[in-house]
Design a protein around this motif. Structure first.
Motif, PDB file in Angstrom:
ATOM      1  N   CYS A  89       1.252  -1.438   4.114  1.00  0.00           N
ATOM      2  CA  CYS A  89       0.604  -2.728   4.385  1.00  0.00           C
ATOM      3  C   CYS A  89       0.414  -3.474   3.055  1.00  0.00           C
ATOM      4  CB  CYS A  89      -0.753  -2.523   5.051  1.00  0.00           C
ATOM      5  SG  CYS A  89      -0.620  -1.844   6.722  1.00  0.00           S
ATOM      6  N   CYS A  93       0.844  -1.189   0.000  1.00  0.00           N
ATOM      7  CA  CYS A  93       0.000   0.000   0.000  1.00  0.00           C
ATOM      8  C   CYS A  93       0.891   1.254   0.000  1.00  0.00           C
ATOM      9  CB  CYS A  93      -0.888  -0.025   1.235  1.00  0.00           C
ATOM     10  SG  CYS A  93      -2.017   1.365   1.338  1.00  0.00           S
ATOM     11  N   PRO A 107      -6.802   6.686   2.270  1.00  0.00           N
ATOM     12  CA  PRO A 107      -5.561   7.469   2.351  1.00  0.00           C
ATOM     13  C   PRO A 107      -4.466   7.185   1.328  1.00  0.00           C
ATOM     14  CG  PRO A 107      -5.716   5.937   4.212  1.00  0.00           C
ATOM     15  CD  PRO A 107      -6.998   5.809   3.438  1.00  0.00           C
ATOM     16  N   CYS A 123      -6.988  -2.469   1.395  1.00  0.00           N
ATOM     17  CA  CYS A 123      -5.961  -2.417   2.427  1.00  0.00           C
ATOM     18  C   CYS A 123      -6.655  -2.327   3.787  1.00  0.00           C
ATOM     19  CB  CYS A 123      -5.038  -1.219   2.212  1.00  0.00           C
ATOM     20  SG  CYS A 123      -3.746  -1.153   3.473  1.00  0.00           S
ATOM     21  N   GLY A 180      -7.910   1.703   2.781  1.00  0.00           N
ATOM     22  CA  GLY A 180      -7.618   2.158   1.413  1.00  0.00           C
ATOM     23  C   GLY A 180      -8.093   1.158   0.371  1.00  0.00           C
ATOM     24  N   HIS A 195      -5.972   0.897   6.919  1.00  0.00           N
ATOM     25  CA  HIS A 195      -6.735   2.147   7.091  1.00  0.00           C
ATOM     26  C   HIS A 195      -7.857   2.252   6.069  1.00  0.00           C
ATOM     27  CE1 HIS A 195      -2.476   2.782   8.317  1.00  0.00           C
ATOM     28  NE2 HIS A 195      -3.076   3.129   9.444  1.00  0.00           N
ATOM     29  N   HIS A 199       0.187   4.018   1.110  1.00  0.00           N
ATOM     30  CA  HIS A 199      -0.014   4.862   2.290  1.00  0.00           C
ATOM     31  C   HIS A 199       1.106   4.566   3.290  1.00  0.00           C
ATOM     32  CE1 HIS A 199      -2.390   5.908   6.136  1.00  0.00           C
ATOM     33  NE2 HIS A 199      -1.805   6.998   5.660  1.00  0.00           N
ATOM     34  N   LEU A 200       1.027   3.430   3.977  1.00  0.00           N
ATOM     35  CA  LEU A 200       2.056   3.120   4.968  1.00  0.00           C
ATOM     36  C   LEU A 200       2.633   1.716   4.804  1.00  0.00           C
ATOM     37  CD1 LEU A 200       0.573   4.813   8.171  1.00  0.00           C
ATOM     38  CD2 LEU A 200       2.436   5.646   6.733  1.00  0.00           C
TER      39      LEU A 200
HETATM   40  S1  FES Z   1      -1.404   1.423   4.910  1.00  0.00           S
HETATM   41 FE1  FES Z   1      -2.930   1.015   3.466  1.00  0.00          FE
HETATM   42  S2  FES Z   1      -4.448   2.468   3.872  1.00  0.00           S
HETATM   43 FE2  FES Z   1      -2.904   2.910   5.327  1.00  0.00          FE
END
Ligand code: FES
Length: 173
Positions: free
Chosen positions: A110, A105, A140, A123, A128, A126, A107-108
């Protein structure tokens, strides 16, 4: 044998032993220098034969410690309904189109899950979401999932080398 001679022989053996140990240490040091660094060994290539894949199948392989998603798109899901930017993310190999991307992902980091019934990558971290071509559509994640460098060899995908298909996808060609 005189006392002086046996003393000379003893010292000769001691110095000879030191010289041999020093030589071995030097050889070991040279070998360590010639061996590729662990970081170089880890930067290897991963080759995946795509010919056994079925339409709609998602395969996850590991390249440089990262999950790589390979999705063989059924013809009716060739992303033609999606904007041009999205269509460019498909790579044609033989008669089929594939989506190849780093399954992390944006975002962070995952690992999203493919939900074939909804045709999205979800995801759980969060909430996503990405469409069936890996483009972020909800939540996000700030951008589509990244495309790893690859090249095509017949029906094989070689991860780790920038081939013409990859350069075209990422606009380097
Ligand atoms: S790590 Fe995937 S939405 Fe935050």
């Amino acid at each position: 044998m005189s006392m002086a001679q046996s003393r000379r022989d003893f010292l000769g053996m001691v110095f000879g032993g030191f010289a041999a140990a020093g030589g071995l240490a030097a050889l070991y040091a040279m070998k360590r220098t010639w061996d590729p660094l662990p970081s170089v060994m880890a930067a290897g290539f991963t080759t995946v034969d795509l010919s056994p894949m079925k339409e709609g199948e998602l395969r996850t392989v590991t390249w440089r410690g990262k999950p790589i998603f390979i999705l063989k798109k059924p013809p009716e899901e060739n992303c033609n309904h999606l904007p041009d930017e999205t269509k460019k993310r498909l790579v044609k190999i033989g008669d089929s189109e594939y989506l190849v991307m780093i399954g992390l992902c944006t975002h962070l980091g995952c690992i999203p899950t493919w939900e074939p019934e909804k045709k999205i990558f979800h995801c759980a971290c969060h909430g996503g979401e990405y469409d069936a071509c890996g483009v972020n559509t909800f939540g996000p994640p700030p951008r589509p999932m990244d495309i790893p460098p690859f090249k095509i060899e017949g029906t094989k995908l070689v991860l780790g080398e920038e081939g013409p298909e990859y350069k075209k996808l990422v606009g380097k060609a």
